[in-house]
Design a protein around this motif. Structure first.
Motif, mmCIF file in Angstrom:
data_model
loop_
_atom_site.group_PDB
_atom_site.id
_atom_site.type_symbol
_atom_site.label_atom_id
_atom_site.label_comp_id
_atom_site.label_asym_id
_atom_site.label_seq_id
_atom_site.Cartn_x
_atom_site.Cartn_y
_atom_site.Cartn_z
ATOM 1 N N PHE A 107 -17.110 -26.831 -13.360
ATOM 2 C CA PHE A 107 -17.871 -28.184 -13.102
ATOM 3 C C PHE A 107 -18.541 -28.339 -13.179
ATOM 4 C CE2 PHE A 107 -14.541 -26.208 -9.569
ATOM 5 C CZ PHE A 107 -13.584 -27.056 -9.834
ATOM 6 N N LEU A 108 -19.602 -29.044 -14.042
ATOM 7 C CA LEU A 108 -20.414 -29.219 -14.614
ATOM 8 C C LEU A 108 -21.867 -30.405 -14.467
ATOM 9 C CD1 LEU A 108 -18.864 -28.844 -17.808
ATOM 10 C CD2 LEU A 108 -20.653 -26.685 -16.402
ATOM 11 N N THR A 109 -23.460 -30.542 -15.098
ATOM 12 C CA THR A 109 -24.547 -31.127 -14.681
ATOM 13 C C THR A 109 -24.138 -30.946 -16.544
ATOM 14 O OG1 THR A 109 -25.405 -29.366 -14.821
ATOM 15 C CG2 THR A 109 -24.207 -30.296 -12.600
ATOM 16 N N PRO A 110 -24.975 -32.171 -16.949
ATOM 17 C CA PRO A 110 -25.261 -32.632 -18.289
ATOM 18 C C PRO A 110 -26.456 -31.957 -18.683
ATOM 19 C CG PRO A 110 -25.782 -33.992 -16.789
ATOM 20 C CD PRO A 110 -25.507 -33.008 -15.955
ATOM 21 N N ILE A 111 -25.841 -30.341 -18.460
ATOM 22 C CA ILE A 111 -26.702 -28.450 -19.134
ATOM 23 C C ILE A 111 -27.248 -28.907 -20.628
ATOM 24 C CG2 ILE A 111 -26.586 -26.933 -19.469
ATOM 25 C CD1 ILE A 111 -24.553 -25.862 -17.314
ATOM 26 N N GLU A 112 -28.263 -28.668 -20.982
ATOM 27 C CA GLU A 112 -28.867 -29.099 -22.234
ATOM 28 C C GLU A 112 -28.708 -28.243 -23.969
ATOM 29 O OE1 GLU A 112 -32.803 -30.850 -23.136
ATOM 30 O OE2 GLU A 112 -32.483 -32.618 -21.365
#
Length: 250
Positions: A107-112
């Protein structure tokens, strides 16, 4: 994808959960580990994840560690993270996951920083490899098994991604604090299984217990073991849990 109806998505997951035919129960279970709630913010997160090609990047990471560790071939399911879950967002820095012997969810967010995503994958896929390496049904894992599972996985993160990518919980408590928790709260309860509510309360640090207590003690146990014994990643998939506590200096 049925983005606005995660229950519909979970209907397609029932084949991966033998004996579970209720998609809503699957969704609620996955929500506990960070699966998104359908709303505009989640949709935006999903679109940003697509634009960053997270699915393709994780496929490359998977192939790298599958080859390196001679790990099993498994399906990997990737969804946006529930950003309203403040606890998981803070502890996981915008990422979370849950592993099984035969599958893995991220489960992710738009991690740089791509290393952050690799660190999550390493932790979760290490679980998969150890669950397949041990001659024991994960449903029968004891508290000690779970503590060691977490400690080993995060040491794999330190070795493959760098210590700066390990969870903050791995540095949160001093050795003295952990020794006190071990003596007072853990050492007599190591044989309880996942079926016992106390298992998760200690492992995750619920109620009055320090947060992620079991994870932190697991990390310390493996650290002490590595200081005294030759240690390989291959051994980390197969060594029984009690081997790691024999040299523990608590």
């Amino acid at each position: 994808m049925n983005f606005d109806n995660p229950k519909k998505i979970c209907e397609r997951l029932t084949d991966h959960f033998p004996g579970e035919v209720n998609p809503l129960r699957i969704y609620r279970y996955l929500q506990d580990f960070g699966m998104y709630k359908p709303n505009q913010k989640s949709k935006k997160t999903y679109e940003e994840m697509k634009s960053r090609k997270l699915w393709e990047n994780i496929e490359k990471i998977y192939l790298k560690y599958k080859s390196k560790w001679k790990g099993p071939e498994i399906p990997i399911f990737i969804f946006p993270m529930d950003t309203s879950n403040g606890r998981l967002m803070k502890e996981g820095k915008g990422k979370s996951g849950v592993s099984f012997k035969d599958k893995l969810f991220l489960f992710l967010t738009p991690i740089e920083d791509p290393k952050e995503i690799e660190a999550l994958f390493v932790h979760e896929y290490h679980h998969v490899c150890r669950m397949n390496g041990l001659i024991k049904d994960p449903a029968e894992y004891t508290l000690l098994d779970s503590i060691i599972l977490e400690g080993l996985a995060e040491h794999a993160v330190a070795e493959n991604c760098g210590e700066e990518y390990t969870g903050e919980w791995s540095r949160r408590y001093s050795t003295e604090e952990l020794a006190n928790f071990w003596k007072k709260d853990l050492s007599e309860k190591l044989s309880i299984t996942r079926k016992d509510k106390l298992h998760d309360q200690i492992l995750f640090g619920m109620g009055s217990r320090p947060r992620l207590l079991g994870y932190a003690i697991g990390y310390e146990i493996i650290k002490q073991y590595k200081q005294q014994k030759n240690f390989t990643e291959k051994a980390s998939f197969k060594l029984p849990s009690d081997k790691f506590t024999k040299l523990l200096n608590f």
